[in-house]
Design a protein around this motif. Structure first.
Motif, PDB file in Angstrom:
ATOM      1  N   ASP A  16       0.864  -1.184   0.000  1.00  0.00           N
ATOM      2  CA  ASP A  16       0.000   0.000   0.000  1.00  0.00           C
ATOM      3  C   ASP A  16       0.902   1.236   0.000  1.00  0.00           C
ATOM      4  O   ASP A  16       1.740   1.389   0.902  1.00  0.00           O
ATOM      5  N   ILE A  17       0.730   2.094  -0.967  1.00  0.00           N
ATOM      6  CA  ILE A  17       1.606   3.267  -1.107  1.00  0.00           C
ATOM      7  C   ILE A  17       1.528   4.181   0.125  1.00  0.00           C
ATOM      8  O   ILE A  17       2.506   4.824   0.496  1.00  0.00           O
ATOM      9  N   ASN A  30      -5.300  13.485 -10.721  1.00  0.00           N
ATOM     10  CA  ASN A  30      -5.911  14.009 -11.957  1.00  0.00           C
ATOM     11  C   ASN A  30      -5.462  15.452 -12.149  1.00  0.00           C
ATOM     12  O   ASN A  30      -4.924  16.072 -11.230  1.00  0.00           O
ATOM     13  N   GLY A  37     -10.722   8.512  -6.432  1.00  0.00           N
ATOM     14  CA  GLY A  37     -10.658   7.167  -5.850  1.00  0.00           C
ATOM     15  C   GLY A  37      -9.245   6.617  -5.889  1.00  0.00           C
ATOM     16  O   GLY A  37      -8.277   7.374  -6.001  1.00  0.00           O
ATOM     17  N   VAL A  39      -5.545   5.289  -5.625  1.00  0.00           N
ATOM     18  CA  VAL A  39      -4.393   5.778  -4.867  1.00  0.00           C
ATOM     19  C   VAL A  39      -4.671   7.180  -4.319  1.00  0.00           C
ATOM     20  O   VAL A  39      -4.359   7.488  -3.166  1.00  0.00           O
ATOM     21  N   ASP A  40      -5.252   8.009  -5.152  1.00  0.00           N
ATOM     22  CA  ASP A  40      -5.518   9.408  -4.797  1.00  0.00           C
ATOM     23  C   ASP A  40      -6.405   9.481  -3.545  1.00  0.00           C
ATOM     24  O   ASP A  40      -6.081  10.194  -2.574  1.00  0.00           O
ATOM     25  N   SER A 121       1.420   2.213  -9.603  1.00  0.00           N
ATOM     26  CA  SER A 121       1.370   1.965 -11.043  1.00  0.00           C
ATOM     27  C   SER A 121       0.428   3.000 -11.670  1.00  0.00           C
ATOM     28  O   SER A 121      -0.770   2.773 -11.818  1.00  0.00           O
ATOM     29  N   SER A 123      -1.793   5.387 -13.846  1.00  0.00           N
ATOM     30  CA  SER A 123      -2.700   5.268 -15.018  1.00  0.00           C
ATOM     31  C   SER A 123      -3.303   3.884 -15.236  1.00  0.00           C
ATOM     32  O   SER A 123      -4.113   3.721 -16.146  1.00  0.00           O
ATOM     33  N   GLY A 125      -5.259   2.064 -13.266  1.00  0.00           N
ATOM     34  CA  GLY A 125      -6.535   1.789 -12.596  1.00  0.00           C
ATOM     35  C   GLY A 125      -7.659   2.471 -13.354  1.00  0.00           C
ATOM     36  O   GLY A 125      -7.994   2.087 -14.483  1.00  0.00           O
ATOM     37  N   ALA A 126      -8.197   3.538 -12.779  1.00  0.00           N
ATOM     38  CA  ALA A 126      -9.312   4.261 -13.394  1.00  0.00           C
ATOM     39  C   ALA A 126      -8.968   4.754 -14.802  1.00  0.00           C
ATOM     40  O   ALA A 126      -9.855   4.868 -15.653  1.00  0.00           O
ATOM     41  N   TYR A 127      -7.702   5.030 -15.070  1.00  0.00           N
ATOM     42  CA  TYR A 127      -7.316   5.584 -16.376  1.00  0.00           C
ATOM     43  C   TYR A 127      -7.071   4.518 -17.453  1.00  0.00           C
ATOM     44  O   TYR A 127      -6.793   4.856 -18.603  1.00  0.00           O
TER      45      TYR A 127
HETATM   46  N1  AR6 Z   1      -1.401   1.635  -2.895  1.00  0.00           N
HETATM   47  C1  AR6 Z   1      -0.824   1.244  -4.073  1.00  0.00           C
HETATM   48  N2  AR6 Z   1      -1.522   1.090  -5.207  1.00  0.00           N
HETATM   49  C2  AR6 Z   1      -2.850   1.308  -5.165  1.00  0.00           C
HETATM   50  C3  AR6 Z   1      -3.522   1.737  -3.988  1.00  0.00           C
HETATM   51  C4  AR6 Z   1      -2.738   1.892  -2.810  1.00  0.00           C
HETATM   52  N3  AR6 Z   1      -3.267   2.280  -1.652  1.00  0.00           N
HETATM   53  N4  AR6 Z   1      -4.841   1.898  -4.299  1.00  0.00           N
HETATM   54  C5  AR6 Z   1      -4.997   1.581  -5.606  1.00  0.00           C
HETATM   55  N5  AR6 Z   1      -3.798   1.209  -6.138  1.00  0.00           N
HETATM   56  P1  AR6 Z   1      -5.702   4.562  -9.815  1.00  0.00           P
HETATM   57  P2  AR6 Z   1      -5.033   6.017 -12.283  1.00  0.00           P
HETATM   58  C6  AR6 Z   1      -3.466   0.808  -7.510  1.00  0.00           C
HETATM   59  O1  AR6 Z   1      -7.092   4.350 -10.288  1.00  0.00           O
HETATM   60  O2  AR6 Z   1      -5.352   4.866 -13.141  1.00  0.00           O
HETATM   61  C7  AR6 Z   1      -8.317   8.722  -9.280  1.00  0.00           C
HETATM   62  O3  AR6 Z   1      -9.679   8.896  -9.075  1.00  0.00           O
HETATM   63  C8  AR6 Z   1      -4.593   0.413  -8.421  1.00  0.00           C
HETATM   64  O4  AR6 Z   1      -4.965  -0.929  -8.168  1.00  0.00           O
HETATM   65  O5  AR6 Z   1      -5.479   4.968  -8.404  1.00  0.00           O
HETATM   66  O6  AR6 Z   1      -3.798   6.826 -12.566  1.00  0.00           O
HETATM   67  C9  AR6 Z   1      -7.584  10.034  -9.546  1.00  0.00           C
HETATM   68  O7  AR6 Z   1      -8.189  11.120  -8.878  1.00  0.00           O
HETATM   69  C10 AR6 Z   1      -3.957   0.583  -9.786  1.00  0.00           C
HETATM   70  O8  AR6 Z   1      -3.125  -0.542 -10.071  1.00  0.00           O
HETATM   71  O9  AR6 Z   1      -4.921   5.665 -10.705  1.00  0.00           O
HETATM   72  C11 AR6 Z   1      -7.676  10.167 -11.029  1.00  0.00           C
HETATM   73  O10 AR6 Z   1      -8.884  10.784 -11.421  1.00  0.00           O
HETATM   74  C12 AR6 Z   1      -3.025   1.778  -9.605  1.00  0.00           C
HETATM   75  O11 AR6 Z   1      -2.902   1.933  -8.175  1.00  0.00           O
HETATM   76  C13 AR6 Z   1      -7.648   8.736 -11.523  1.00  0.00           C
HETATM   77  O12 AR6 Z   1      -8.140   7.932 -10.439  1.00  0.00           O
HETATM   78  C14 AR6 Z   1      -3.509   3.089 -10.207  1.00  0.00           C
HETATM   79  O13 AR6 Z   1      -4.920   3.186 -10.100  1.00  0.00           O
HETATM   80  C15 AR6 Z   1      -6.234   8.280 -11.817  1.00  0.00           C
HETATM   81  O14 AR6 Z   1      -6.285   6.994 -12.357  1.00  0.00           O
END
Ligand code: AR6
Length: 182
Positions: A16-17, A30, A37, A39-40, A121, A123, A125-127
């Motif tokens: 967990d970061i 973003n 949601g 990591v953010d 990692s 971009s 996840g949600a991206y």
């Molecule tokens: N620690 C490490 N990795 C994590 C954690 C954590 N606590 N939580 C999720 N991940 P994402 P994106 C992983 O969606 O794709 C947000 O709403 C997750 O499983 O967090 O860059 C922002 O506000 C995935 O592998 O980031 C932006 O609007 C990775 O982190 C948008 O999402 C990235 O997923 C950014 O999307």
């Protein structure tokens, strides 16, 4: 899994970061720095409202770039908010934007003379960026940066699932094979 590059360690861990004790951690933010949601959300929840107060003052960050704030209640001293691209079809500059988000984060840590940095990692996840292609872009950018700069001693990728960990490990093994022969 660890790899040595020009006196620095590049490390892959599952975790967990928000729990990392590196000098800085990187947020997958973003461009409005508005929180969200993934990591953010986790970083703002764990770090408390100070981080958002600072983000509001900065008023946004272009895709492919990064900005730095303090880290509130987190163990890390700083949060680097990096904005990766939303993945569409791979033909809209996504790879260069993703590499640029990593590079800019490393430059900020280097300029602040920080010794350690933890990345999620970005971009993937949600991206929606495909994980293997993102891992390749991310790891190559870090290896290139460490080969050209001495100062950062530890770059840690913190992967949230076994699947992501396995993909990153496979890509790093391939890259290290290439480095041995280059
Ligand atoms: N620690 C490490 N990795 C994590 C954690 C954590 N606590 N939580 C999720 N991940 P994402 P994106 C992983 O969606 O794709 C947000 O709403 C997750 O499983 O967090 O860059 C922002 O506000 C995935 O592998 O980031 C932006 O609007 C990775 O982190 C948008 O999402 C990235 O997923 C950014 O999307």
């Amino acid at each position: 899994m660890d790899m040595n590059i020009n006196g620095a360690v590049l490390s892959l861990v599952r975790g967990d970061i928000t729990l990392q004790d590196t000098d800085c951690i990187v947020n997958a933010a973003n461009s409005r720095l508005a929180g969200g949601g993934g990591v953010d959300g986790a970083i703002h929840r764990a770090g408390g409202p100070e981080i958002m107060d600072e983000c509001r003052k900065i008023k946004g960050c272009p895709t492919g770039s990064a900005v730095v704030t303090k880290a509130g209640k987190l163990k890390a001293r700083y949060v680097i908010h990096a904005v990766g691209p939303i993945y569409r079809d791979g033909g809209r500059g996504e790879e260069e934007l993703l590499k640029s988000a990593y590079r800019k984060s490393l430059e900020l840590a280097f300029e602040k003379e920080l010794k350690s940095i933890a990345f999620p990692s970005i971009s993937t996840g949600a991206y929606g960026y495909p994980v293997e292609a993102a891992a390749c872009a991310a790891l190559k950018t870090v290896v290139d940066f460490l080969r050209g700069h001495r100062g950062i001693e530890l770059v840690r990728f913190v992967l949230f699932s076994d699947r992501d960990m396995n993909v990153y490990r496979g890509v790093l093994e391939k890259i290290s094979g290439c480095l041995l022969t280059s």
